[in-house]
Design an enzyme around this catalytic site. Sequence first.
Site, PDB file in Angstrom:
ATOM      1  NE  ARG B 223      45.093  47.209  39.860  1.00 28.60           N
ATOM      2  CZ  ARG B 223      45.208  46.776  38.608  1.00 28.60           C
ATOM      3  NH1 ARG B 223      44.125  46.563  37.873  1.00 28.60           N
ATOM      4  NH2 ARG B 223      46.381  46.545  38.073  1.00 28.60           N
ATOM      5  CD  GLU B 265      40.954  49.387  31.620  1.00 26.79           C
ATOM      6  OE1 GLU B 265      40.522  48.925  30.555  1.00 26.79           O
ATOM      7  OE2 GLU B 265      41.333  48.662  32.572  1.00 26.79           O
ATOM      8  CE  LYS B 317      50.105  46.698  30.293  1.00 26.64           C
ATOM      9  NZ  LYS B 317      48.897  47.091  31.044  1.00 26.64           N
TER      10      LYS B 317
HETATM   11  C1  HEM Z   1      36.876  42.669  41.071  1.00 22.07           C
HETATM   12  C2  HEM Z   1      37.408  43.525  40.330  1.00 22.07           C
HETATM   13  C3  HEM Z   1      38.167  43.206  39.058  1.00 22.07           C
HETATM   14  C4  HEM Z   1      37.658  42.875  37.842  1.00 22.07           C
HETATM   15  C5  HEM Z   1      36.186  42.709  37.484  1.00 22.07           C
HETATM   16  C6  HEM Z   1      38.777  42.705  36.953  1.00 22.07           C
HETATM   17  C7  HEM Z   1      38.658  42.361  35.628  1.00 22.07           C
HETATM   18  C8  HEM Z   1      39.715  42.203  34.754  1.00 22.07           C
HETATM   19  C9  HEM Z   1      39.593  41.790  33.386  1.00 22.07           C
HETATM   20  C10 HEM Z   1      38.281  41.422  32.708  1.00 22.07           C
HETATM   21  C11 HEM Z   1      40.837  41.773  32.847  1.00 22.07           C
HETATM   22  C12 HEM Z   1      41.186  41.385  31.425  1.00 22.07           C
HETATM   23  C13 HEM Z   1      41.615  39.951  31.379  1.00 22.07           C
HETATM   24  C14 HEM Z   1      41.686  39.414  29.950  1.00 22.07           C
HETATM   25  O1  HEM Z   1      42.728  39.563  29.306  1.00 22.07           O
HETATM   26  O2  HEM Z   1      40.676  38.862  29.484  1.00 22.07           O
HETATM   27  C15 HEM Z   1      41.744  42.204  33.882  1.00 22.07           C
HETATM   28  C16 HEM Z   1      43.112  42.359  33.730  1.00 22.07           C
HETATM   29  C17 HEM Z   1      43.972  42.647  34.776  1.00 22.07           C
HETATM   30  N1  HEM Z   1      43.644  42.800  36.108  1.00 22.07           N
HETATM   31 FE1  HEM Z   1      41.796  42.812  36.869  1.00 22.07          FE
HETATM   32  N2  HEM Z   1      39.926  42.950  37.630  1.00 22.07           N
HETATM   33  C18 HEM Z   1      39.599  43.257  38.925  1.00 22.07           C
HETATM   34  C19 HEM Z   1      40.455  43.564  39.946  1.00 22.07           C
HETATM   35  C20 HEM Z   1      41.824  43.580  39.833  1.00 22.07           C
HETATM   36  C21 HEM Z   1      42.707  43.914  40.911  1.00 22.07           C
HETATM   37  C22 HEM Z   1      42.296  44.303  42.321  1.00 22.07           C
HETATM   38  C23 HEM Z   1      43.955  43.830  40.434  1.00 22.07           C
HETATM   39  C24 HEM Z   1      45.153  44.128  41.299  1.00 22.07           C
HETATM   40  C25 HEM Z   1      46.361  44.031  41.051  1.00 22.07           C
HETATM   41  C26 HEM Z   1      43.850  43.448  39.031  1.00 22.07           C
HETATM   42  C27 HEM Z   1      44.905  43.281  38.157  1.00 22.07           C
HETATM   43  C28 HEM Z   1      44.799  43.062  36.797  1.00 22.07           C
HETATM   44  C29 HEM Z   1      45.918  43.108  35.885  1.00 22.07           C
HETATM   45  C30 HEM Z   1      47.363  43.374  36.265  1.00 22.07           C
HETATM   46  C31 HEM Z   1      45.399  42.859  34.609  1.00 22.07           C
HETATM   47  C32 HEM Z   1      46.182  42.904  33.299  1.00 22.07           C
HETATM   48  C33 HEM Z   1      45.940  44.290  32.740  1.00 22.07           C
HETATM   49  C34 HEM Z   1      46.850  44.753  31.633  1.00 22.07           C
HETATM   50  O3  HEM Z   1      48.064  44.462  31.621  1.00 22.07           O
HETATM   51  O4  HEM Z   1      46.361  45.529  30.785  1.00 22.07           O
HETATM   52  N3  HEM Z   1      42.539  43.304  38.711  1.00 22.07           N
HETATM   53  N4  HEM Z   1      41.047  42.449  35.044  1.00 22.07           N
END
Ligand code: HEM
Lengths: 315, 347
Positions: B223, B265, B317
């Site tokens: 993604r 990313e 963000k």
């Molecule tokens: C296992 C794999 C994944 C890891 C290790 C991971 C890790 C993270 C981390 C560390 C953050 C930052 C959170 C913070 O603010 O501290 C984040 C944000 C986020 N993740 Fe994941 N994630 C994973 C999978 C996914 C998947 C499959 C989705 C599917 C929709 C997702 C959706 C999001 C979204 C929407 C954000 C906010 C990002 C933004 O607006 O910049 N993540 N994720």
Amino acid sequence: MSAQMLRVTEIEALSPLVKRFRFEHPGGKKLPLFSGGAHVVVEMPDGDLLRRNAYSLISDPQDGSGYEIAVRREDGGRGGSRFMHSNVGQGDTLRISTPLNLFSLDARARKHVLIAGGIGITPIIAQMRQLLRMQDRFEIHYAARLRSEAAGLRLLPRLPHIHSHISDEGDRMDLGAILDRQPIGTHVYTCGPEGLITAVAQCAARLGWPRGSLHSEVFLAPPPGRAFEVTLAKSGRTVTVGPHQSLLEALEEAQVEIDWSCRGGACGRCETDVVSCHGRIEHNDHWLSEDEHSSQTKIMPCVSRFRGRELIIDR
Amino acid sequence: MTIQFNDETFRDDYSYHNSPAAIRRFPFPFDKDDYMYAVNMEPHGSGRAGSPFENRFDVDEHYVAEMRDREITLKEDPLRCQSLPHMELAGWDLLELIMEAKSEDYPELFSLHRDGDRWHWINRPLGIDHKFTFLDPTTLPYGPMEYITRQAQGDFAVLDQRDGNLWMEAGMVTSQADWSLDFDIGMNFFEWHAPVPLAHEMGIFQRALKFLLAIQQDAPSRRLNWTMTVNPRLDTSPENYHKWGPEKRTLTPENTGEKQYLRVELQTFFRLPRSNGLAFPIRCYLISLQDLVTVPKWGRRLHRVIRDLPDELAEYKGFTVNRPLIVEYLSRFDDGKPTSPGIFPDE
Ligand code: HEM
Ligand code: FES
């Protein structure tokens, strides 16, 4: 789901009811490795029907030269095991999925206690092979009713920490004794009939085990159901699910687009919303919550069935 | 294929730059003119030729400079790389996955020769020629995960799978968009996602987790995620916020096109065979707005996306302060014409 055609290279009777099958790549290609507790889905073209059953791998997870499974003939079942026993011969090719593990070892454990009942020994065989290779501490307790039916005896090495309990010979597995003397940090894995899994959970609770240290896999062989009808909300079509067919199989036969992976009510991939339900859904899955079960708003087509006047699903 | 590696920096004088080819192949993340969180996973591993989706692990002109930047960050803060003791097997799985993929996809840059457990790895761009024994950590200068991720672009989270959840229990994180491995280590999927707005209520994480738990070997997925960063800085960590946070205030109407970067990313998901863990590489791509608008479709679309983005997302963000400047800059490249579907430039 990714899969490839593999050739049956060995068939061996482990007991009157259980056969071991070995599959290899026809071109000698190495197969993807896996982890102990993983299963594959075997596709069986049976007349007009494509049967798909999930079987735990019993071969060495680090050996990519072939996959092995042990199949118990279930005469009351949906027919997949009967097909494997009667229609599959050496040299045949079958479509076998890439392994998937929903019952893996907990790498944090200081010691592993593996408890199996009957054919539930199969995932535990591969877990044992992995533990032997990693030189981790473990013990196995395998319970069967009759020595002649205990296929697992042929698969388990003779080691002091591997115990068989044949109830017909007066050696019943004493869960209290097994669980009472384990060091802190031990994890317990149970595979077998639902009754065994409940018994282990109750005994562990009584002895104050942390819930996170218990792992289990029920081998769901859903009993052959009655036929039932399902209406599809998107097309208005009605699909009849035969007594020996799963709802998932019926949907596939009707060319309805539906995702799946485990075909055993565990992975969540086939989850389907229920639009309306007049009757009772027979939930056979381990995925939905109790609330979701009782509210009858979701169904897992790979294992669950329906009895009643009308079921409309969001497909 | 030969890649000319850039001599460039991601800090101090920020000499990072994209060649015209790198601009054309940039993974622009918006397939339509607006944006909201979604369960946006798709299969990964054989995307459009020349794009960052072509290979399992994309290697591009920034490879050598990125690895140098990682080394600097690690020297200052060794906790950017952590692996709990039970994750070592997953580290070997990851090492094998990356070595296999890179040597198959970029044979002129990387080679792997295997004789049983005796492996010989050659990484030509970084000048590494190393014989070691697979599964024997004493034959490597670092743990297996650290060893291989010092040679692979992007951050890596390695997740253990148990109890119907994923647990962040190992990782190499030096180019993150304001989150911390040291803080998240040991957390599960819902815990580390707790700060994200709106997505929990939308049921996105619950569904995404179900999908991830059932990911099979040989069937990776991906993604795209994105944010905005002032200056081409990889290390936008909470640990070093004092270094890059104030730089947000250096944006002016005159320098927006040059100093404001879109940060994308490319996140991929791979099942690991021996450990049953999940590898989650997070590859960061940076493009200045002035380079981005050279693709007219992207200029038009990014303007609309940023202009109409829900406030909660801009706030999370971290670019609320600069949003008016960004919208004003981009509006000059939006003539109001319709845009074509999909993320790729028009021919
Ligand atoms: C296992 C794999 C994944 C890891 C290790 C991971 C890790 C993270 C981390 C560390 C953050 C930052 C959170 C913070 O603010 O501290 C984040 C944000 C986020 N993740 Fe994941 N994630 C994973 C999978 C996914 C998947 C499959 C989705 C599917 C929709 C997702 C959706 C999001 C979204 C929407 C954000 C906010 C990002 C933004 O607006 O910049 N993540 N994720
Ligand atoms: S296919 Fe896995 S739950 Fe139905």
